[in-house]
Design a protein around this motif. Structure first.
Motif, PDB file in Angstrom:
ATOM      1  N   ARG A  24       0.819  -1.220   0.000  1.00 41.33           N
ATOM      2  CA  ARG A  24       0.000   0.000   0.000  1.00 41.33           C
ATOM      3  C   ARG A  24       0.850   1.266   0.000  1.00 41.33           C
ATOM      4  NH1 ARG A  24      -2.534  -4.150   1.824  1.00 41.33           N
ATOM      5  NH2 ARG A  24      -4.798  -4.339   1.797  1.00 41.33           N
ATOM      6  N   GLY A  25       2.164   1.118  -0.200  1.00 39.28           N
ATOM      7  CA  GLY A  25       3.039   2.267  -0.335  1.00 39.28           C
ATOM      8  C   GLY A  25       3.642   2.799   0.946  1.00 39.28           C
ATOM      9  N   LEU A  26       3.440   2.107   2.072  1.00 34.07           N
ATOM     10  CA  LEU A  26       4.035   2.545   3.336  1.00 34.07           C
ATOM     11  C   LEU A  26       5.355   1.813   3.570  1.00 34.07           C
ATOM     12  CD1 LEU A  26       0.880   2.605   5.626  1.00 34.07           C
ATOM     13  CD2 LEU A  26       1.955   4.520   4.445  1.00 34.07           C
ATOM     14  N   THR A  27       6.169   2.369   4.447  1.00 34.59           N
ATOM     15  CA  THR A  27       7.407   1.732   4.858  1.00 34.59           C
ATOM     16  C   THR A  27       7.168   1.096   6.219  1.00 34.59           C
ATOM     17  OG1 THR A  27       8.698   3.384   3.688  1.00 34.59           O
ATOM     18  CG2 THR A  27       9.842   2.119   5.375  1.00 34.59           C
ATOM     19  N   ALA A  28       7.535  -0.166   6.372  1.00 32.24           N
ATOM     20  CA  ALA A  28       7.360  -0.873   7.640  1.00 32.24           C
ATOM     21  C   ALA A  28       8.685  -1.530   8.014  1.00 32.24           C
ATOM     22  CB  ALA A  28       6.264  -1.924   7.510  1.00 32.24           C
ATOM     23  N   THR A  29       9.240  -1.095   9.136  1.00 35.47           N
ATOM     24  CA  THR A  29      10.525  -1.593   9.602  1.00 35.47           C
ATOM     25  C   THR A  29      10.319  -2.374  10.892  1.00 35.47           C
ATOM     26  OG1 THR A  29      11.561   0.379   8.671  1.00 35.47           O
ATOM     27  CG2 THR A  29      12.871  -0.923  10.214  1.00 35.47           C
ATOM     28  N   LEU A  30      10.795  -3.616  10.911  1.00 33.54           N
ATOM     29  CA  LEU A  30      10.650  -4.458  12.097  1.00 33.54           C
ATOM     30  C   LEU A  30      11.709  -4.093  13.130  1.00 33.54           C
ATOM     31  CD1 LEU A  30       9.183  -6.857  13.435  1.00 33.54           C
ATOM     32  CD2 LEU A  30      10.921  -8.328  12.410  1.00 33.54           C
ATOM     33  N   ARG A  31      11.244  -3.754  14.312  1.00 35.43           N
ATOM     34  CA  ARG A  31      12.133  -3.549  15.461  1.00 35.43           C
ATOM     35  C   ARG A  31      12.261  -4.907  16.136  1.00 35.43           C
ATOM     36  NH1 ARG A  31       9.531  -0.011  19.860  1.00 35.43           N
ATOM     37  NH2 ARG A  31       8.662  -2.004  20.447  1.00 35.43           N
ATOM     38  N   PRO A  32      13.488  -5.407  16.360  1.00 29.94           N
ATOM     39  CA  PRO A  32      13.647  -6.782  16.824  1.00 29.94           C
ATOM     40  C   PRO A  32      13.206  -7.059  18.269  1.00 29.94           C
ATOM     41  CG  PRO A  32      15.792  -5.754  16.526  1.00 29.94           C
ATOM     42  CD  PRO A  32      14.766  -4.782  16.043  1.00 29.94           C
ATOM     43  N   TYR A  33      13.520  -6.167  19.206  1.00 32.45           N
ATOM     44  CA  TYR A  33      13.188  -6.503  20.589  1.00 32.45           C
ATOM     45  C   TYR A  33      12.755  -5.286  21.370  1.00 32.45           C
ATOM     46  CZ  TYR A  33      13.181  -8.710  25.093  1.00 32.45           C
ATOM     47  OH  TYR A  33      12.786  -9.201  26.297  1.00 32.45           O
ATOM     48  N   PRO A  34      11.546  -5.295  21.911  1.00 36.45           N
ATOM     49  CA  PRO A  34      10.522  -6.297  21.633  1.00 36.45           C
ATOM     50  C   PRO A  34       9.986  -6.112  20.224  1.00 36.45           C
ATOM     51  CG  PRO A  34       9.610  -4.561  23.003  1.00 36.45           C
ATOM     52  CD  PRO A  34      11.071  -4.254  22.834  1.00 36.45           C
ATOM     53  N   PRO A  35       9.564  -7.198  19.573  1.00 34.70           N
ATOM     54  CA  PRO A  35       9.121  -7.106  18.185  1.00 34.70           C
ATOM     55  C   PRO A  35       7.982  -6.103  17.993  1.00 34.70           C
ATOM     56  CG  PRO A  35       9.355  -9.402  18.847  1.00 34.70           C
ATOM     57  CD  PRO A  35       9.479  -8.573  20.089  1.00 34.70           C
ATOM     58  N   ALA A  36       8.162  -5.190  17.051  1.00 30.85           N
ATOM     59  CA  ALA A  36       7.148  -4.190  16.708  1.00 30.85           C
ATOM     60  C   ALA A  36       7.488  -3.637  15.333  1.00 30.85           C
ATOM     61  CB  ALA A  36       7.120  -3.066  17.740  1.00 30.85           C
ATOM     62  N   LEU A  37       6.493  -3.047  14.680  1.00 31.46           N
ATOM     63  CA  LEU A  37       6.708  -2.414  13.385  1.00 31.46           C
ATOM     64  C   LEU A  37       6.693  -0.906  13.534  1.00 31.46           C
ATOM     65  CD1 LEU A  37       4.454  -4.285  10.786  1.00 31.46           C
ATOM     66  CD2 LEU A  37       6.929  -4.392  11.014  1.00 31.46           C
ATOM     67  N   ARG A  38       7.671  -0.261  12.927  1.00 39.94           N
ATOM     68  CA  ARG A  38       7.645   1.198  12.801  1.00 39.94           C
ATOM     69  C   ARG A  38       7.146   1.456  11.383  1.00 39.94           C
ATOM     70  NH1 ARG A  38       8.572   6.009  14.628  1.00 39.94           N
ATOM     71  NH2 ARG A  38       9.706   7.562  13.450  1.00 39.94           N
ATOM     72  N   ILE A  39       5.993   2.098  11.317  1.00 39.28           N
ATOM     73  CA  ILE A  39       5.324   2.312  10.039  1.00 39.28           C
ATOM     74  C   ILE A  39       5.376   3.783   9.689  1.00 39.28           C
ATOM     75  CG2 ILE A  39       3.119   2.091   8.825  1.00 39.28           C
ATOM     76  CD1 ILE A  39       2.474  -0.030  11.123  1.00 39.28           C
ATOM     77  N   SER A  40       5.788   4.076   8.463  1.00 40.43           N
ATOM     78  CA  SER A  40       5.836   5.472   8.041  1.00 40.43           C
ATOM     79  C   SER A  40       5.405   5.587   6.584  1.00 40.43           C
ATOM     80  CB  SER A  40       7.237   6.058   8.239  1.00 40.43           C
ATOM     81  OG  SER A  40       8.184   5.328   7.497  1.00 40.43           O
ATOM     82  N   ASP A  41       5.006   6.780   6.237  1.00 37.39           N
ATOM     83  CA  ASP A  41       4.621   7.094   4.865  1.00 37.39           C
ATOM     84  C   ASP A  41       5.808   7.814   4.242  1.00 37.39           C
ATOM     85  OD1 ASP A  41       3.655   8.149   2.517  1.00 37.39           O
ATOM     86  OD2 ASP A  41       1.716   8.691   3.365  1.00 37.39           O
ATOM     87  N   PRO A  42       6.426   7.240   3.209  1.00 34.85           N
ATOM     88  CA  PRO A  42       7.608   7.875   2.622  1.00 34.85           C
ATOM     89  C   PRO A  42       7.316   9.266   2.050  1.00 34.85           C
ATOM     90  CG  PRO A  42       6.936   5.953   1.336  1.00 34.85           C
ATOM     91  CD  PRO A  42       6.063   5.992   2.550  1.00 34.85           C
ATOM     92  N   ASP A  43       6.058   9.568   1.756  1.00 31.88           N
ATOM     93  CA  ASP A  43       5.700  10.885   1.222  1.00 31.88           C
ATOM     94  C   ASP A  43       5.631  11.946   2.311  1.00 31.88           C
ATOM     95  OD1 ASP A  43       5.534   9.776  -1.306  1.00 31.88           O
ATOM     96  OD2 ASP A  43       3.398   9.340  -1.095  1.00 31.88           O
ATOM     97  N   THR A  44       5.366  11.528   3.552  1.00 28.75           N
ATOM     98  CA  THR A  44       5.321  12.465   4.681  1.00 28.75           C
ATOM     99  C   THR A  44       6.201  11.888   5.785  1.00 28.75           C
ATOM    100  OG1 THR A  44       3.355  11.371   5.537  1.00 28.75           O
ATOM    101  CG2 THR A  44       2.992  13.318   4.175  1.00 28.75           C
ATOM    102  N   ILE A  45       7.459  12.160   5.700  1.00 23.77           N
ATOM    103  CA  ILE A  45       8.477  11.559   6.573  1.00 23.77           C
ATOM    104  C   ILE A  45       8.137  11.741   8.057  1.00 23.77           C
ATOM    105  CG2 ILE A  45      10.931  11.589   7.191  1.00 23.77           C
ATOM    106  CD1 ILE A  45      10.351  10.529   4.372  1.00 23.77           C
ATOM    107  N   MET A  46       7.531  12.842   8.412  1.00 24.84           N
ATOM    108  CA  MET A  46       7.250  13.125   9.819  1.00 24.84           C
ATOM    109  C   MET A  46       6.149  12.228  10.389  1.00 24.84           C
ATOM    110  SD  MET A  46       9.436  15.389  10.565  1.00 24.84           S
ATOM    111  CE  MET A  46       8.852  15.952  12.157  1.00 24.84           C
ATOM    112  N   LEU A  47       5.368  11.607   9.530  1.00 26.43           N
ATOM    113  CA  LEU A  47       4.244  10.798   9.974  1.00 26.43           C
ATOM    114  C   LEU A  47       4.694   9.355  10.166  1.00 26.43           C
ATOM    115  CD1 LEU A  47       1.226  10.952  10.571  1.00 26.43           C
ATOM    116  CD2 LEU A  47       0.806  10.437   8.185  1.00 26.43           C
TER     117      LEU A  47
END
Length: 91
Positions: A24-47
């Motif tokens: 869907r065009g978002l960036t999702a980065t897995l944080r290893p511990y504790p496991p979680a996703l950091r989700i961002s919109d590449p078009d609005t870096i601050m979000l």
């Protein structure tokens, strides 16, 4: 420290959600511990937002950083649509 079976399950579900979000065009980065996703919109870096995955009596659920449930981890497509909707409303 070795990952527990619960952490493996979290990572599995978060990986499925990450795939749906990236489609869907978002960036999702897995944080290893504790496991979680950091989700961002590449078009609005601050979000950006963080979503984790927790086991409850009804099954595994995705959860926003503020504690509200996003949706059932067995349905990453629906959860991704909700995340996109919330991020779009903030943008």
């Amino acid at each position: 420290m070795a990952a527990t079976p619960r952490e493996h399950t979290r990572t599995y579900y978060l990986g499925k959600l990450a795939t749906e979000l990236e489609q869907r065009g978002l960036t999702a980065t897995l944080r290893p511990y504790p496991p979680a996703l950091r989700i961002s919109d590449p078009d609005t870096i601050m979000l950006a937002e963080t979503v984790d995955c927790v086991p409850l009596s009804e099954g595994w659920f995705y959860r926003w950083s503020w504690g509200e449930l996003v949706g059932l981890a067995d349905d990453p497509t629906l959860a991704a649509e909700r995340i996109v909707h919330v991020l779009a409303a903030r943008g």
